[in-house]
Design an enzyme around this catalytic site. Structure first.
Site, short mmCIF file in Angstrom:
data_model
loop_
_atom_site.label_atom_id
_atom_site.label_comp_id
_atom_site.label_asym_id
_atom_site.label_seq_id
_atom_site.Cartn_x
_atom_site.Cartn_y
_atom_site.Cartn_z
N GLY A 237 32.05 78.25 21.28
CA GLY A 237 30.95 77.60 20.58
C GLY A 237 30.39 78.45 19.47
CD GLU A 459 14.13 70.05 -6.03
OE1 GLU A 459 14.47 69.28 -5.12
OE2 GLU A 459 14.77 71.06 -6.36
#
Length: 655
Positions: A237, A459
């Site tokens: 993992g 943005e």
């Protein structure tokens, strides 16, 4: 914490398998050897000093000529002859002598020359000096002692130093003999207070490991049916997913001795040390069976052999060979389970993964939303939370966070609350902590008005495309406050955890990433370097769509190896590209086409909604940060339409 007296802490353990304390009980200092040689040397030095003082002549020393001058001046009261040594007293002390030293100052000593002086006796009689004589003593023994004493002292120090060196060499020998012993840290039964209840999420992994726990608790139950529990369990993992915590939980649930070591602790500069430590660790675990051996970061010693970086005598390979041999040496009745963890399974040697060794592999994924909430609950148990804290919202906004990341999030929020002298940690502290982890700390840069306006439109372009395109993730926040290396940020929060990404979703994602660059070009008819990170993400995503996910009509359902990471330079150089130059040209053209189509979509959205773009940019210039509700209030448009469903004639044919 609860008012009860706490038990004294256990003695500090050395990192070996015997569990012996490092220091003697009570903090006593260990003996370093007998003090008698040093004491004898001190006594010899003291005797040498006394003899030296005793051999000194009484009174102050004067020359023979000075003695005759004192006689002629009638200052001498008496003399005593002892061979050629002459001692005596003066009638009066020398001028300027203190009264306390007057008596001692009257004494003197001198020595006659080797030639006879008949004038001396006549002068003594003439001045009326009292004359006496004593036999000359033979002090050869004191001379011998004075001459031999330094040699005796040197010999004593040499003998004592030799014994000291032998003790030191003996201690070094003990250390060298223990150099090949295992450095595994041992946890006795009951020492681990971590169980499966302390591990949030990972239900599938815990279900797999529960079988190991049952075997360690009652091995006879499995032997009755001839079942053999896996000798090795490999936890795979990403970093921070709880591999080490899960191994400790297995030991806590089974209540058996637990030996923990990292792969790097086997490897030393001396060849053969790692193999010796492996043998010692496995031998100790077999004596304590049932037991668990946990090897963390096993990829540091378990890498693929025969890569050209070091021959067969390489220390790492010797250690790996010994691990393979020891795991083959387990009998069916030895209740010892080896648990290993790594985040690089691709570099492990195939011999390590075959059945009979690490034949059970458990993959730990990043926690999903439900598991993230449980992890937040566990890590915030000792943190006083304000009433406005919404752990469900935090779990939804931490997509991609591991368990370690979530623990760090709670800690960062608590640190920010302490900095503001709060008594409880609030939702705004978690918001700032999350932004700090993802984007970095706020920068106090002085940005000129022109650049600030460009950032606001950049943005706003991201946000407006994300708001108007169907199928994209909902907006959560937009800011033009510089953080870390970013001058601004647009945050989207998925409504649910995604496991399979569609082509339309990926194309929308690319369009959102390009929205900032398109907005700059539409408004200012120019572009800036602010889209560097966006372009990197767009290119990587488009190339994976074309080369790995079969989302190109021209190339078809073919996967092409590209940009894979390899553990060693030798393997990377030996890998041949599995497609032609013509195919490489097609791949580049298809990547450009995917990006160009997404750019066209973003440009169409922003051109048709230029008024909304200006309005959103103006709001960002005024407030610098807008959340989801404020964005909706600024735009004042209808709710976003749902993603279009596939028509019957567009539905894919059954396989």
């Amino acid at each position: 914490m609860n008012g009860k007296p706490q038990p004294p802490p256990p003695p500090r353990r050395r990192p070996t398998d015997d569990g012996a304390p490092d220091e003697p009980p009570g903090g006593a200092t260990p003996r370093t050897g007998s003090p008698w040689p040093l004491l004898w040397a001190t006594l010899f030095l003291l005797a040498f000093g006394l003899i030296w003082i005793a051999r000194q002549e009484p009174g102050h020393e004067i020359s023979y000529s000075e003695l005759k001058q004192e006689l002629r001046a009638d200052h001498v009261e008496s003399v005593t002859f002892e061979g050629r040594k002459i001692s005596g007293r003066l009638r009066t002390p020398p001028p300027g002598t203190p009264e306390d030293d007057a008596d001692d100052a009257r004494s003197f000593a001198s020595r006659m020359p080797a030639v006879d002086d008949p004038e001396l006796l006549a002068l003594l009689e003439e001045q009326g000096v009292s004359i006496s004589a004593e036999p000359e003593t033979d002090d050869w023994w004191s001379t011998l002692v004075v001459m031999a004493l330094p040699l005796i002292v040197i010999l004593a120090l040499f003998l004592y130093g030799g014994s000291f060196l032998r003790r030191q060499m003996g201690g070094m020998g003990d250390r060298l003999s223990g150099f090949g012993q295992s450095r595994a840290r041992r946890f006795e039964k009951g020492m681990s207070d971590v169980g499966f209840d302390a591990v949030a999420g990972l239900d599938n992994a815990k279900r797999e490991l529960m079988e190991i726990v049952d075997f360690l608790k009652d091995p006879s139950r499995f032997r009755k049916l001839g079942a053999n529990v896996p000798r090795g369990v490999l936890l795979l993992g990403p970093p921070g997913t709880g591999k080490t915590l899960l191994a400790r939980a297995v030991a806590g649930e089974a209540d058996v001795p637990f030996f923990s070591i990292t792969g790097s602790e086997f490897v030393e500069m001396f060849v053969g040390v790692g193999a010796s430590r492996v043998r010692d660790m496995f031998a100790t675990a077999k004596k304590e069976a049932p037991a668990i051996l946990f090897i963390d970061e096993i990829d540091s010693v378990g890498r693929v052999r025969g890569t050209g970086l070091g021959g067969s005598h390489d220390e790492r390979e010797q250690t790996l060979n010994q691990i393979l041999s020891e795991m083959d040496g387990f009998s069916q009745h030895e209740a010892v389970v080896v648990v290993a963890a790594t985040n690089r399974p691709d570099v492990l040697d195939p011999a390590l993964l075959r059945p009979g060794r690490f034949d059970r592999k458990i993959t730990l994924e990043l926690p999903q939303r439900t598991a993230r909430r449980k992890i937040l609950v566990i890590h915030s148990r000792d943190v006083p939370l304000a009433d406005d804290v919404d752990l469900d919202d935090l779990a939804g906004r931490t997509v991609g966070f591991s368990g370690a990341d979530l623990e760090n999030l709670v800690n960062e929020a608590a640190l920010l609350a302490v900095r503001d002298d709060k008594e409880r940690v609030g939702q705004d502290d978690f918001e700032r902590a999350r932004d700090r982890i993802l984007l970095g700390s706020e920068r106090e840069d002085l940005i000129i008005e022109k650049e600030k306006r460009g950032i606001a439109y950049h943005e706003a372009g991201h946000a407006l495309v994300a708001r108007l395109l169907p199928g994209t993730d909902p907006l959560k926040k937009v800011t033009i406050i510089p953080r870390g290396r970013a001058l601004g940020a647009t945050e989207q929060m998925p409504e649910e955890d995604r496991h399979n990404l569609s082509r339309s979703y990926l194309e929308g994602r690319i369009a959102v990433l390009l929205g900032g660059r398109v907005a700059e070009r539409l408004v200012f008819e120019d572009v800036t370097t602010g889209a560097e990170s966006d372009l990197k993400q767009v290119t990587a995503l488009a190339r994976r769509m074309v080369t790995q996910w079969g989302m190109s009509d021209r190339l078809g359902l073919v996967a092409f190896r590209h940009g894979e990471e390899h553990p060693f330079l030798g393997r990377e150089m030996s890998l041949a590209r599995d497609y032609s130059e013509h195919t490489a040209r097609l791949i580049d053209e298809e990547v450009r086409k995917v990006v160009a189509d997404a750019e066209l979509r973003a440009e169409q959205v922003l051109t048709e909604n230029r008024t909304l773009l200006d309005r959103l940019a103006a709001a960002l210039l005024a407030d610098e940060t807008l959340d989801a509700d404020e964005i909706e209030e600024v735009l004042r448009i209808a709710p976003r339409a749902a993603a279009p469903e596939l028509e019957e004639d567009e539905a894919p044919a059954p396989a």
